[in-house]
Scaffold this motif. Sequence first.
Motif, mmCIF file in Angstrom:
data_model
loop_
_atom_site.group_PDB
_atom_site.id
_atom_site.type_symbol
_atom_site.label_atom_id
_atom_site.label_comp_id
_atom_site.label_asym_id
_atom_site.label_seq_id
_atom_site.Cartn_x
_atom_site.Cartn_y
_atom_site.Cartn_z
ATOM 1 N N ASP A 72 0.804 -1.208 0.000
ATOM 2 C CA ASP A 72 0.000 0.000 0.000
ATOM 3 C C ASP A 72 0.840 1.262 0.000
ATOM 4 N N GLY A 73 2.141 1.138 -0.059
ATOM 5 C CA GLY A 73 2.994 2.315 -0.024
ATOM 6 C C GLY A 73 2.765 3.234 -1.208
ATOM 7 N N SER A 74 3.062 4.513 -1.022
ATOM 8 C CA SER A 74 2.889 5.519 -2.074
ATOM 9 C C SER A 74 4.221 6.150 -2.449
ATOM 10 N N ARG A 75 4.229 6.794 -3.608
ATOM 11 C CA ARG A 75 5.403 7.494 -4.125
ATOM 12 C C ARG A 75 6.616 6.571 -4.227
ATOM 13 N N GLN A 76 6.390 5.359 -4.764
ATOM 14 C CA GLN A 76 7.450 4.403 -4.994
ATOM 15 C C GLN A 76 7.818 4.387 -6.481
ATOM 16 N N THR A 77 9.083 4.179 -6.792
ATOM 17 C CA THR A 77 9.537 3.997 -8.173
ATOM 18 C C THR A 77 10.239 2.650 -8.265
#
Length: 208
Positions: A180-185
Amino acid sequence: QGVKDYTSKWNVAISGSDDALCNTENATRNIAIGYNSLRQLKTGTRNVAVGTFSMANLIHGDRNVAIGSDSLWFANHAEDCTAIGKNCMGSMNLALVYKKCVAVGNNTLANVKNDCTNVIAIGYRAMAGTEEVGDSVALGNEAGNYAKTQCVAIGQRAGYYQKGDQNTCIGAETYRLYVDGSRQTIIGANAKPSQYDASLSANNIKTM
């Protein structure tokens, strides 16, 4: 065609019976080909529906193209959208609004429950599982299956299980488990975050 109001003009309806584009009140320059295509349209212009039940429930809409049986079937309101493929943009939520969306592929973008704007989904079942998405891009079969806001998924099943916002997944089979993490590349075939954790911190970059 069985129009209700002669203010409608320059429309074309082709079907085996009087069921396509048959309820217009003030609609112009629309084309409906196929059983029940554009059946409910009342007001709108420059819509093209090809295939049985294509845009069958659209009541108000402008500049939409739906090609394929059941494409854009249930939406009551859509603007500037292109749906190509069986059940493409075929969400059963009559109340949702599609704006400036492009979906190509069978069952692509087919499960959205909330309004959908500025979305591009290309590939078999691309973004097929997401219920809420906006400002996102998915390119590849089953890419971005659960994508949400401002996400990019490029490659077969890329970002399939990512559920956060503002994630970028490039490469086949990236993001293989639910995160559910955000702002991942995440970049590279089969690449994945360094840890599988629903509380994964933001602004991480992982490459293979």
